[in-house]
Design a protein around this motif. Structure first.
Motif, PDB file in Angstrom:
ATOM      1  N   VAL A  28     -82.678  61.669  83.008  1.00 32.82           N
ATOM      2  CA  VAL A  28     -82.453  62.351  81.712  1.00 32.82           C
ATOM      3  C   VAL A  28     -82.452  61.303  80.590  1.00 32.82           C
ATOM      4  O   VAL A  28     -82.271  60.111  80.853  1.00 32.82           O
ATOM      5  CB  VAL A  28     -81.104  63.128  81.732  1.00 32.82           C
ATOM      6  CG1 VAL A  28     -81.156  64.292  82.698  1.00 32.82           C
ATOM      7  CG2 VAL A  28     -79.931  62.206  82.072  1.00 32.82           C
ATOM      8  N   PRO A  29     -82.646  61.731  79.337  1.00 32.60           N
ATOM      9  CA  PRO A  29     -82.783  60.749  78.250  1.00 32.60           C
ATOM     10  C   PRO A  29     -81.536  59.894  77.996  1.00 32.60           C
ATOM     11  O   PRO A  29     -81.638  58.832  77.383  1.00 32.60           O
ATOM     12  CB  PRO A  29     -83.063  61.616  77.006  1.00 32.60           C
ATOM     13  CG  PRO A  29     -83.372  62.969  77.503  1.00 32.60           C
ATOM     14  CD  PRO A  29     -82.837  63.112  78.882  1.00 32.60           C
ATOM     15  N   CYS A  30     -80.369  60.370  78.467  1.00 32.62           N
ATOM     16  CA  CYS A  30     -79.145  59.608  78.221  1.00 32.62           C
ATOM     17  C   CYS A  30     -78.727  58.812  79.461  1.00 32.62           C
ATOM     18  O   CYS A  30     -77.632  58.263  79.493  1.00 32.62           O
ATOM     19  CB  CYS A  30     -78.017  60.549  77.799  1.00 32.62           C
ATOM     20  SG  CYS A  30     -77.770  61.928  78.925  1.00 32.62           S
ATOM     21  N   GLY A  82     -71.609  64.283  76.765  1.00 28.11           N
ATOM     22  CA  GLY A  82     -72.866  65.029  76.724  1.00 28.11           C
ATOM     23  C   GLY A  82     -72.680  66.460  77.193  1.00 28.11           C
ATOM     24  O   GLY A  82     -71.579  66.857  77.586  1.00 28.11           O
ATOM     25  N   MET A  83     -73.746  67.241  77.191  1.00 23.73           N
ATOM     26  CA  MET A  83     -73.707  68.621  77.689  1.00 23.73           C
ATOM     27  C   MET A  83     -73.198  68.653  79.128  1.00 23.73           C
ATOM     28  O   MET A  83     -72.592  69.619  79.560  1.00 23.73           O
ATOM     29  CB  MET A  83     -75.126  69.224  77.696  1.00 23.73           C
ATOM     30  CG  MET A  83     -75.652  69.681  76.368  1.00 23.73           C
ATOM     31  SD  MET A  83     -74.768  71.063  75.649  1.00 23.73           S
ATOM     32  CE  MET A  83     -75.312  72.433  76.642  1.00 23.73           C
ATOM     33  N   HIS A  84     -73.520  67.608  79.881  1.00 27.76           N
ATOM     34  CA  HIS A  84     -73.127  67.547  81.295  1.00 27.76           C
ATOM     35  C   HIS A  84     -71.697  67.055  81.485  1.00 27.76           C
ATOM     36  O   HIS A  84     -71.236  66.923  82.615  1.00 27.76           O
ATOM     37  CB  HIS A  84     -74.076  66.636  82.077  1.00 27.76           C
ATOM     38  CG  HIS A  84     -74.429  65.342  81.394  1.00 27.76           C
ATOM     39  ND1 HIS A  84     -73.614  64.723  80.460  1.00 27.76           N
ATOM     40  CD2 HIS A  84     -75.538  64.551  81.505  1.00 27.76           C
ATOM     41  CE1 HIS A  84     -74.199  63.614  80.043  1.00 27.76           C
ATOM     42  NE2 HIS A  84     -75.360  63.484  80.642  1.00 27.76           N
ATOM     43  N   CYS A 129     -75.406  62.949  72.278  1.00 25.50           N
ATOM     44  CA  CYS A 129     -76.076  63.976  73.094  1.00 25.50           C
ATOM     45  C   CYS A 129     -77.135  64.669  72.243  1.00 25.50           C
ATOM     46  O   CYS A 129     -76.828  65.229  71.182  1.00 25.50           O
ATOM     47  CB  CYS A 129     -75.067  64.994  73.608  1.00 25.50           C
ATOM     48  SG  CYS A 129     -75.851  66.403  74.421  1.00 25.50           S
ATOM     49  N   ARG A 130     -78.365  64.658  72.695  1.00 29.60           N
ATOM     50  CA  ARG A 130     -79.480  65.206  71.905  1.00 29.60           C
ATOM     51  C   ARG A 130     -79.261  66.684  71.608  1.00 29.60           C
ATOM     52  O   ARG A 130     -79.474  67.136  70.493  1.00 29.60           O
ATOM     53  CB  ARG A 130     -80.807  65.011  72.642  1.00 29.60           C
ATOM     54  CG  ARG A 130     -81.142  63.551  72.907  1.00 29.60           C
ATOM     55  CD  ARG A 130     -82.584  63.391  73.342  1.00 29.60           C
ATOM     56  NE  ARG A 130     -83.468  63.602  72.223  1.00 29.60           N
ATOM     57  CZ  ARG A 130     -84.404  64.527  72.162  1.00 29.60           C
ATOM     58  NH1 ARG A 130     -84.588  65.337  73.177  1.00 29.60           N
ATOM     59  NH2 ARG A 130     -85.162  64.648  71.109  1.00 29.60           N
ATOM     60  N   GLN A 131     -78.871  67.459  72.623  1.00 31.74           N
ATOM     61  CA  GLN A 131     -78.731  68.902  72.412  1.00 31.74           C
ATOM     62  C   GLN A 131     -77.634  69.192  71.382  1.00 31.74           C
ATOM     63  O   GLN A 131     -77.831  69.994  70.471  1.00 31.74           O
ATOM     64  CB  GLN A 131     -78.394  69.587  73.747  1.00 31.74           C
ATOM     65  CG  GLN A 131     -78.454  71.098  73.695  1.00 31.74           C
ATOM     66  CD  GLN A 131     -79.862  71.630  73.522  1.00 31.74           C
ATOM     67  OE1 GLN A 131     -80.817  71.066  74.022  1.00 31.74           O
ATOM     68  NE2 GLN A 131     -79.984  72.730  72.783  1.00 31.74           N
ATOM     69  N   CYS A 143     -83.187  69.621  74.108  1.00 26.65           N
ATOM     70  CA  CYS A 143     -83.129  68.716  75.258  1.00 26.65           C
ATOM     71  C   CYS A 143     -82.820  69.508  76.530  1.00 26.65           C
ATOM     72  O   CYS A 143     -83.720  69.983  77.197  1.00 26.65           O
ATOM     73  CB  CYS A 143     -82.101  67.614  75.026  1.00 26.65           C
ATOM     74  SG  CYS A 143     -82.088  66.380  76.355  1.00 26.65           S
ATOM     75  N   LEU A 144     -81.535  69.641  76.840  1.00 28.99           N
ATOM     76  CA  LEU A 144     -81.087  70.344  78.057  1.00 28.99           C
ATOM     77  C   LEU A 144     -81.784  69.861  79.331  1.00 28.99           C
ATOM     78  O   LEU A 144     -81.929  70.608  80.289  1.00 28.99           O
ATOM     79  CB  LEU A 144     -81.275  71.860  77.910  1.00 28.99           C
ATOM     80  CG  LEU A 144     -80.266  72.577  77.017  1.00 28.99           C
ATOM     81  CD1 LEU A 144     -80.549  74.079  76.994  1.00 28.99           C
ATOM     82  CD2 LEU A 144     -78.828  72.329  77.490  1.00 28.99           C
ATOM     83  N   LYS A 145     -82.213  68.609  79.322  1.00 30.34           N
ATOM     84  CA  LYS A 145     -82.839  68.061  80.538  1.00 30.34           C
ATOM     85  C   LYS A 145     -81.813  68.023  81.676  1.00 30.34           C
ATOM     86  O   LYS A 145     -82.168  68.216  82.829  1.00 30.34           O
ATOM     87  CB  LYS A 145     -83.365  66.641  80.260  1.00 30.34           C
ATOM     88  CG  LYS A 145     -84.484  66.607  79.227  1.00 30.34           C
ATOM     89  CD  LYS A 145     -85.789  66.180  79.864  1.00 30.34           C
ATOM     90  CE  LYS A 145     -87.003  66.420  78.985  1.00 30.34           C
ATOM     91  NZ  LYS A 145     -87.091  65.596  77.803  1.00 30.34           N
ATOM     92  N   CYS A 146     -80.550  67.771  81.329  1.00 26.13           N
ATOM     93  CA  CYS A 146     -79.500  67.749  82.358  1.00 26.13           C
ATOM     94  C   CYS A 146     -79.379  69.124  83.011  1.00 26.13           C
ATOM     95  O   CYS A 146     -79.200  69.217  84.227  1.00 26.13           O
ATOM     96  CB  CYS A 146     -78.169  67.310  81.759  1.00 26.13           C
ATOM     97  SG  CYS A 146     -77.696  68.190  80.264  1.00 26.13           S
TER      98      CYS A 146
HETATM   99  S1  SF4 Z   1     -79.781  65.299  79.047  1.00 27.46           S
HETATM  100 FE1  SF4 Z   1     -79.973  65.796  76.886  1.00 27.46          FE
HETATM  101  S2  SF4 Z   1     -78.631  67.591  76.591  1.00 27.46           S
HETATM  102 FE2  SF4 Z   1     -78.096  66.676  78.546  1.00 27.46          FE
HETATM  103  S3  SF4 Z   1     -76.382  65.322  78.026  1.00 27.46           S
HETATM  104 FE3  SF4 Z   1     -78.246  64.057  77.974  1.00 27.46          FE
HETATM  105  S4  SF4 Z   1     -78.902  64.110  75.835  1.00 27.46           S
HETATM  106 FE4  SF4 Z   1     -77.413  65.775  76.117  1.00 27.46          FE
END
Ligand code: SF4
Ligand code: SF4
Length: 353
Positions: free
Chosen positions: A328-330, A230-232, A268-270, A276-279
């Motif tokens: 976060v969504p993931c 993911g982005m993170h 990963c949504r973003q 997204c970028l919730k992380c």
């Molecule tokens: S929170 Fe969103 S952008 Fe960050 S890793 Fe999870 S899906 Fe990807």
């Protein structure tokens, strides 16, 4: 002595001096020191018909059972008796998978191939190193419990107490699981090694990737088709990205049972074009940005700064954070709108290459 005082005494008083497990873990993670001796190969059993039959289903079943029933899969005071991890995912990679050479380019030249680490174990036991095609890597992903995830998701600056315990006790537990399986296999005459619990395990610093481990469970789990990044930079699986992992190499041909997605960011949504970028919003030091992704250096500095916080507040010698992997969504699965990107289900061998 009052009840409150008695309970407080169950905490370590001076964790920077007395939390031997925490201190050993920190030294081991950086310098590969302080691990128990490697088990010896029982050469008398080599070539004898294996009992039980060590195939992929045996490993999946045994590792799941071990993690769910192991007495060390338990938190300490004040959560004594709570589980650290839920039922794991288990996957397999062939020892000659070309991705291992790619990892030397992506992570660093010091990242072991299965053949390299197995040659070390073979030499120590006075046997010939097996060819890469005769070995496999077994990797398992242990999801963190709902309580711990919820507790960390409520934090804004530092890890929660359950999270900190999971970071320390969970890592020690992961090594216990691999050591027990490896010891059992060696006693049955099957050469095996857990690379992250050997003196060869030393992190190195590279200009491009920062501190990098010589054996990355996450990359191996990707190779096994257990998830994507993911982005993170955490590893998103069908059970989410809040977990810890372990892996080991065995001198057996085990059939991989999942196909890895070609896109390393498939879950990963973003990265998949959704907003997204919730992380990034969960990170207290802005170490995740749309422009630069995950800034490992900035993140590491923050994580190191959490050590005195965990010491003072939770009485254990550990650092951690994980705020961007909770709330976060993931966190607990592949995000709903990306489930279609998931490839094979366990047990489906139909598209093994
Ligand atoms: S929170 Fe969103 S952008 Fe960050 S890793 Fe999870 S899906 Fe990807
Ligand atoms: S783990 Fe690193 S990137 Fe994630 S929230 Fe903590 S400091 Fe930020």
């Amino acid at each position: 002595m009052g009840t409150r005082r008695r309970l407080e005494n169950q905490y370590r008083r001076f964790p920077w001096l007395t939390d031997i497990g925490g201190i050993k873990n920190a030294i081991g993670e950086m310098r590969g020191l302080g691990y128990p001796r490697q088990p010896r190969l029982n050469t008398a059993s080599i070539g004898q018909e294996a009992e039980p039959l060590f195939d992929a289903p045996w490993f999946t079943k045994s590792i799941k059972e071990k993690i769910l029933t192991h007495p060390d899969n338990r938190m300490e005071y004040p959560f004594s008796g709570e589980r650290i991890f839920e039922e794991p995912l288990v996957g397999f990679v062939r020892g000659d998978d070309p991705l291992f050479q790619e990892f030397k380019r992506i992570i660093g030249p010091h990242h072991f191939t299965p053949a390299e680490i197995m040659a070390w174990q073979a030499r120590n036991n006075g046997v010939a190193p097996p060819p890469a095609e005769d070995m496999s890597v077994v990797v398992f992903v242990m999801p963190i419990t709902r309580k711990t995830k919820e507790e960390n998701a409520a934090q804004q600056a530092w890890p929660s107490e359950r999270w900190a315990q999971t970071r320390l006790l969970g890592e020690i537990f992961s090594q216990t699981v691999t050591r027990e399986v490896v010891t059992f296999l060696m006693s049955k005459g099957v050469l095996a090694v857990s690379p992250d619990a050997t003196p060869l395990f030393r992190k190195k610093h590279y200009p491009k990737v920062g501190w990098a481990s010589p054996w990355s469970h996450r990359h191996i789990a990707y190779a096994a088709g257990l998830g994507t990044f993911g982005m993170h930079d955490f590893f998103i699986t069908e059970k989410g990205c809040a977990h810890r992992m372990g892996s080991f190499v065995v001198n057996l041909r085990l059939e991989p049972d999942r196909q890895r997605p070609a896109d390393i960011h498939a879950y990963c949504r973003q990265y998949q074009g959704r907003t997204c970028l919730k992380c990034a919003r969960r990170c207290p030091v802005e170490a995740i940005t749309l422009e630069h992704g995950h800034d490992k250096e900035n993140c590491s500095k923050r994580i190191v700064r959490s050590l005195p916080y965990c010491n003072r507040n939770y009485h254990i010698f550990i650092y951690g954070c994980g705020l961007c992997s909770t709330g976060v969504p993931c966190e607990s699965g592949i995000p709903d709108d990306l489930r279609a990107n998931a490839t094979q289900k366990p047990g489906d061998h139909s598209s093994d290459s």
